[in-house]
Design a protein around this motif. Structure first.
Motif, PDB file in Angstrom:
ATOM      1  N   PHE A  36      -4.818  42.573  73.451  1.00 25.28           N
ATOM      2  CA  PHE A  36      -4.054  43.083  72.513  1.00 25.28           C
ATOM      3  C   PHE A  36      -4.538  43.539  71.063  1.00 25.28           C
ATOM      4  CE2 PHE A  36      -0.220  43.508  69.673  1.00 25.28           C
ATOM      5  CZ  PHE A  36       0.182  44.669  70.054  1.00 25.28           C
ATOM      6  N   HIS A  37      -5.362  42.533  70.648  1.00 29.20           N
ATOM      7  CA  HIS A  37      -5.970  42.554  69.246  1.00 29.20           C
ATOM      8  C   HIS A  37      -7.377  43.326  69.246  1.00 29.20           C
ATOM      9  CE1 HIS A  37      -2.622  41.061  67.050  1.00 29.20           C
ATOM     10  NE2 HIS A  37      -2.439  39.989  68.241  1.00 29.20           N
ATOM     11  N   GLY A  38      -8.159  43.447  70.535  1.00 34.61           N
ATOM     12  CA  GLY A  38      -9.453  43.806  70.867  1.00 34.61           C
ATOM     13  C   GLY A  38     -10.352  42.958  70.016  1.00 34.61           C
ATOM     14  N   ALA A  39     -10.167  41.664  70.102  1.00 32.90           N
ATOM     15  CA  ALA A  39     -10.992  40.611  69.412  1.00 32.90           C
ATOM     16  C   ALA A  39     -10.750  39.030  69.844  1.00 32.90           C
ATOM     17  CB  ALA A  39     -10.135  40.396  67.916  1.00 32.90           C
ATOM     18  N   ALA A  40     -11.634  38.476  69.564  1.00 34.40           N
ATOM     19  CA  ALA A  40     -11.961  36.991  69.931  1.00 34.40           C
ATOM     20  C   ALA A  40     -10.654  36.259  69.814  1.00 34.40           C
ATOM     21  CB  ALA A  40     -12.863  36.116  69.247  1.00 34.40           C
ATOM     22  N   THR A  68       7.050  38.331  77.353  1.00 30.54           N
ATOM     23  CA  THR A  68       6.668  38.263  76.031  1.00 30.54           C
ATOM     24  C   THR A  68       6.571  39.733  75.472  1.00 30.54           C
ATOM     25  OG1 THR A  68       4.304  37.981  76.398  1.00 30.54           O
ATOM     26  CG2 THR A  68       5.925  35.901  75.718  1.00 30.54           C
ATOM     27  N   THR A  69       6.679  40.005  74.296  1.00 30.61           N
ATOM     28  CA  THR A  69       6.549  41.587  74.111  1.00 30.61           C
ATOM     29  C   THR A  69       5.423  41.651  72.901  1.00 30.61           C
ATOM     30  OG1 THR A  69       8.781  41.953  74.479  1.00 30.61           O
ATOM     31  CG2 THR A  69       8.078  43.449  73.049  1.00 30.61           C
ATOM     32  N   ARG A  70       4.602  42.740  72.963  1.00 30.21           N
ATOM     33  CA  ARG A  70       3.770  43.071  72.197  1.00 30.21           C
ATOM     34  C   ARG A  70       4.378  44.403  71.508  1.00 30.21           C
ATOM     35  NH1 ARG A  70       2.245  38.795  74.892  1.00 30.21           N
ATOM     36  NH2 ARG A  70       0.689  37.913  74.201  1.00 30.21           N
ATOM     37  N   THR A  71       4.204  44.775  70.094  1.00 28.66           N
ATOM     38  CA  THR A  71       4.674  45.742  69.480  1.00 28.66           C
ATOM     39  C   THR A  71       3.303  46.653  68.846  1.00 28.66           C
ATOM     40  OG1 THR A  71       6.688  44.877  69.201  1.00 28.66           O
ATOM     41  CG2 THR A  71       6.468  46.724  68.035  1.00 28.66           C
ATOM     42  N   PHE A  72       3.343  47.926  68.973  1.00 24.76           N
ATOM     43  CA  PHE A  72       2.145  48.646  68.403  1.00 24.76           C
ATOM     44  C   PHE A  72       2.759  49.840  67.972  1.00 24.76           C
ATOM     45  CE2 PHE A  72       2.494  49.631  72.813  1.00 24.76           C
ATOM     46  CZ  PHE A  72       2.212  50.809  72.859  1.00 24.76           C
ATOM     47  N   CYS A  73       1.834  50.671  67.006  1.00 25.54           N
ATOM     48  CA  CYS A  73       2.019  51.748  66.622  1.00 25.54           C
ATOM     49  C   CYS A  73       1.783  52.934  67.571  1.00 25.54           C
ATOM     50  CB  CYS A  73       1.322  52.150  65.163  1.00 25.54           C
ATOM     51  SG  CYS A  73       1.600  53.884  64.526  1.00 25.54           S
ATOM     52  N   SER A  74       2.691  53.875  67.885  1.00 19.09           N
ATOM     53  CA  SER A  74       2.393  54.780  68.879  1.00 19.09           C
ATOM     54  C   SER A  74       1.505  55.929  68.327  1.00 19.09           C
ATOM     55  CB  SER A  74       3.523  55.372  69.362  1.00 19.09           C
ATOM     56  OG  SER A  74       4.508  56.033  68.396  1.00 19.09           O
ATOM     57  N   SER A  79      -2.039  47.244  66.696  1.00 14.17           N
ATOM     58  CA  SER A  79      -1.279  46.005  67.137  1.00 14.17           C
ATOM     59  C   SER A  79      -0.605  45.376  66.038  1.00 14.17           C
ATOM     60  CB  SER A  79      -2.263  44.874  67.450  1.00 14.17           C
ATOM     61  OG  SER A  79      -2.909  45.339  68.896  1.00 14.17           O
ATOM     62  N   LEU A  80       0.745  45.295  65.930  1.00 15.55           N
ATOM     63  CA  LEU A  80       1.421  44.865  64.815  1.00 15.55           C
ATOM     64  C   LEU A  80       2.225  43.257  65.274  1.00 15.55           C
ATOM     65  CD1 LEU A  80       3.479  48.154  64.331  1.00 15.55           C
ATOM     66  CD2 LEU A  80       1.754  47.254  62.845  1.00 15.55           C
ATOM     67  N   GLY A  81       2.547  43.028  66.392  1.00 17.44           N
ATOM     68  CA  GLY A  81       3.132  41.660  66.328  1.00 17.44           C
ATOM     69  C   GLY A  81       3.413  41.460  67.948  1.00 17.44           C
ATOM     70  N   MET A  92      10.149  39.241  65.167  1.00 17.43           N
ATOM     71  CA  MET A  92       8.538  39.331  65.500  1.00 17.43           C
ATOM     72  C   MET A  92       7.713  38.572  64.734  1.00 17.43           C
ATOM     73  SD  MET A  92       6.360  42.936  65.622  1.00 17.43           S
ATOM     74  CE  MET A  92       7.990  43.708  65.742  1.00 17.43           C
ATOM     75  N   GLU A  93       6.707  38.037  65.346  1.00 15.94           N
ATOM     76  CA  GLU A  93       5.708  37.234  64.711  1.00 15.94           C
ATOM     77  C   GLU A  93       4.531  38.427  64.475  1.00 15.94           C
ATOM     78  OE1 GLU A  93       3.857  33.887  66.613  1.00 15.94           O
ATOM     79  OE2 GLU A  93       5.651  33.242  67.257  1.00 15.94           O
ATOM     80  N   LEU A  94       4.426  38.705  63.106  1.00 14.32           N
ATOM     81  CA  LEU A  94       3.420  39.828  62.876  1.00 14.32           C
ATOM     82  C   LEU A  94       1.947  39.295  62.742  1.00 14.32           C
ATOM     83  CD1 LEU A  94       5.351  41.345  59.867  1.00 14.32           C
ATOM     84  CD2 LEU A  94       5.033  42.288  62.003  1.00 14.32           C
TER      85      LEU A  94
END
Length: 135
Positions: A36-40, A68-74, A79-81, A92-94
């Motif tokens: 989701f974050h494109g990171a380690a 679980t739900t992941r939220t992002f800007c369309s 990746s927001l939370g 939401m955890e940000l």
């Protein structure tokens, strides 16, 4: 009036503010956070009094098989939370990196370390949990 901390997505269309933070913030090495974050790892923090300043209509969600739900800007894909199954948007955890200013949060743990990428080293000074904190 209480100081508030503001954050945004990459394109700036989604903006939010919070009044405070949990004392616990962890680097999560689970495969879903990594993708989701494109990171380690993904680093998220529980917040207090989340308010959407703009762009709430641009929020999109991905609900994982575990609920679980992941939220992002369309618009920009930021990746927001993250939130647990059945939690409302305001709980939401940000993603810690979405804040526009330095925030008073210290990373205190590394979680789901059994799933970490082989090329990512853990921080030896932080407690590491093979699953979540409650193992």
């Amino acid at each position: 009036m209480t100081d508030r901390f503001q954050g945004s997505c990459l394109c700036g269309h989604v903006r939010f503010s919070v009044s405070g933070f949990s004392e616990k913030a962890a680097n999560c090495h689970c495969s879903m956070c990594r993708k989701f974050h494109g990171a380690a790892f993904g680093t998220l923090v529980e917040v207090q009094d989340l308010s959407w300043l703009s762009g709430k209509d641009l929020l999109k969600e991905f609900v994982a098989p575990n609920g679980t739900t992941r939220t992002f800007c369309s618009n920009c894909g930021s990746s927001l939370g993250f939130r647990m199954k059945a939690e409302p948007l305001e709980r939401m955890e940000l993603a810690i990196a979405t804040f526009d200013v330095d925030i008073p949060v210290r990373i205190d743990a590394q979680i789901y370390t059994d799933y970490r990428a082989s090329w990512c080293e853990l921080y030896p000074e932080l407690p590491a949990f093979t699953e979540g904190r409650s193992e």
